[in-house]
Design a protein around this motif. Structure first.
Motif, PDB file in Angstrom:
ATOM      1  N   TRP A  23       0.855  -1.180   0.000  1.00 17.93           N
ATOM      2  CA  TRP A  23       0.000   0.000   0.000  1.00 17.93           C
ATOM      3  C   TRP A  23       0.895   1.235   0.000  1.00 17.93           C
ATOM      4  O   TRP A  23       1.874   1.304   0.753  1.00 17.93           O
ATOM      5  CB  TRP A  23      -0.908   0.032   1.230  1.00 17.93           C
ATOM      6  N   PHE A  24       0.546   2.173  -0.844  1.00 20.71           N
ATOM      7  CA  PHE A  24       1.220   3.457  -0.924  1.00 20.71           C
ATOM      8  C   PHE A  24       0.165   4.545  -0.772  1.00 20.71           C
ATOM      9  O   PHE A  24      -1.026   4.291  -0.906  1.00 20.71           O
ATOM     10  CB  PHE A  24       1.923   3.613  -2.281  1.00 20.71           C
ATOM     11  N   ARG A  25       0.615   5.757  -0.504  1.00 22.79           N
ATOM     12  CA  ARG A  25      -0.336   6.873  -0.439  1.00 22.79           C
ATOM     13  C   ARG A  25       0.313   8.138  -0.974  1.00 22.79           C
ATOM     14  O   ARG A  25       1.531   8.286  -0.949  1.00 22.79           O
ATOM     15  CB  ARG A  25      -0.825   7.103   0.989  1.00 22.79           C
ATOM     16  N   GLU A  64       4.260   7.891  -1.127  1.00 24.46           N
ATOM     17  CA  GLU A  64       5.115   7.250  -0.142  1.00 24.46           C
ATOM     18  C   GLU A  64       4.623   5.840   0.159  1.00 24.46           C
ATOM     19  O   GLU A  64       3.428   5.529   0.092  1.00 24.46           O
ATOM     20  CB  GLU A  64       5.176   8.067   1.152  1.00 24.46           C
ATOM     21  N   VAL A  94       3.598   2.776   2.428  1.00 21.98           N
ATOM     22  CA  VAL A  94       2.888   2.664   3.701  1.00 21.98           C
ATOM     23  C   VAL A  94       3.138   1.308   4.349  1.00 21.98           C
ATOM     24  O   VAL A  94       3.556   1.227   5.503  1.00 21.98           O
ATOM     25  CB  VAL A  94       1.373   2.878   3.515  1.00 21.98           C
ATOM     26  N   TYR A 119       6.326  -1.828   7.455  1.00 18.00           N
ATOM     27  CA  TYR A 119       5.544  -0.601   7.612  1.00 18.00           C
ATOM     28  C   TYR A 119       6.449   0.618   7.642  1.00 18.00           C
ATOM     29  O   TYR A 119       7.571   0.551   8.152  1.00 18.00           O
ATOM     30  CB  TYR A 119       4.743  -0.627   8.919  1.00 18.00           C
ATOM     31  N   VAL A 120       5.923   1.722   7.175  1.00 16.31           N
ATOM     32  CA  VAL A 120       6.596   2.994   7.392  1.00 16.31           C
ATOM     33  C   VAL A 120       6.421   3.357   8.868  1.00 16.31           C
ATOM     34  O   VAL A 120       5.404   3.016   9.485  1.00 16.31           O
ATOM     35  CB  VAL A 120       6.024   4.087   6.463  1.00 16.31           C
ATOM     36  N   SER A 158       5.634   5.937  10.483  1.00 16.97           N
ATOM     37  CA  SER A 158       4.528   6.796  10.883  1.00 16.97           C
ATOM     38  C   SER A 158       3.210   6.052  11.088  1.00 16.97           C
ATOM     39  O   SER A 158       2.274   6.608  11.686  1.00 16.97           O
ATOM     40  CB  SER A 158       4.331   7.911   9.858  1.00 16.97           C
ATOM     41  N   VAL A 159       3.125   4.806  10.617  1.00 17.76           N
ATOM     42  CA  VAL A 159       1.866   4.054  10.780  1.00 17.76           C
ATOM     43  C   VAL A 159       2.034   2.831  11.671  1.00 17.76           C
ATOM     44  O   VAL A 159       1.039   2.146  11.960  1.00 17.76           O
ATOM     45  CB  VAL A 159       1.272   3.616   9.420  1.00 17.76           C
ATOM     46  N   MET A 213      -6.779   0.449   9.204  1.00 15.99           N
ATOM     47  CA  MET A 213      -6.214   1.710   9.669  1.00 15.99           C
ATOM     48  C   MET A 213      -6.981   2.172  10.908  1.00 15.99           C
ATOM     49  O   MET A 213      -8.175   2.451  10.831  1.00 15.99           O
ATOM     50  CB  MET A 213      -6.293   2.767   8.566  1.00 15.99           C
ATOM     51  N   ASP A 273      -2.974  11.410   7.737  1.00 16.64           N
ATOM     52  CA  ASP A 273      -3.164  10.189   6.957  1.00 16.64           C
ATOM     53  C   ASP A 273      -4.019  10.447   5.720  1.00 16.64           C
ATOM     54  O   ASP A 273      -4.193   9.546   4.895  1.00 16.64           O
ATOM     55  CB  ASP A 273      -3.843   9.113   7.812  1.00 16.64           C
ATOM     56  N   TYR A 323      -4.898   6.409  -1.456  1.00  9.17           N
ATOM     57  CA  TYR A 323      -4.176   5.174  -1.139  1.00  9.17           C
ATOM     58  C   TYR A 323      -4.221   4.250  -2.344  1.00  9.17           C
ATOM     59  O   TYR A 323      -5.286   4.008  -2.924  1.00  9.17           O
ATOM     60  CB  TYR A 323      -4.798   4.505   0.081  1.00  9.17           C
TER      61      TYR A 323
END
Length: 119
Positions: free
Chosen positions: A36-38, A46, A48, A60-61, A63-64, A83, A90, A94
């Protein structure tokens, strides 16, 4: 080529939850990895989260971490992104993506689903 279709986006208040789904048409192979990217307005896309189809290894990045969980349904060729504790930062479109092994580029992409978190 695998087709990816995302769903589950929407508008949610800060602190709330959403679950995104990504349905893949076509065969998924054991070495494949789905991610998953956003992309937020005015920002670059970026990473995710990702999950390897075989073994379920996740990434995971920062930040999440602790808020988002990526999972897969092998039988249904579907990947999910749960999520929780959503924040205004956020908010983004996505995208679901697939690559054929952990060293390849993500070459198949979905059309994206909008997630908006209101503060």
């Amino acid at each position: 080529q695998v087709q990816l279709v995302e769903s589950g986006g929407g508008l949610v208040q800060a602190g709330g939850s959403l679950r995104l789904s990504c349905a893949a048409s076509g065969r998924i192979f054991v070495d494949d990895e789905m991610g998953w990217f956003r992309q937020a307005p005015g920002k670059e896309r970026e990473f995710v989260a990702s999950i390897r189809w075989s073994g379920g290894i996740t990434s995971y990045v920062d930040s999440v971490k602790g808020r988002f969980t990526i999972s897969r349904d092998n039988a249904g060729n579907t990947v999910y992104l749960q999520m929780n504790s959503l924040k205004s930062e956020d908010t983004a479109v996505y995208y679901c993506a697939l690559r054929y092994n952990a060293y390849a580029n993500f070459g198949s992409w979905g059309q994206g689903t909008q997630v908006t978190v209101s503060s």
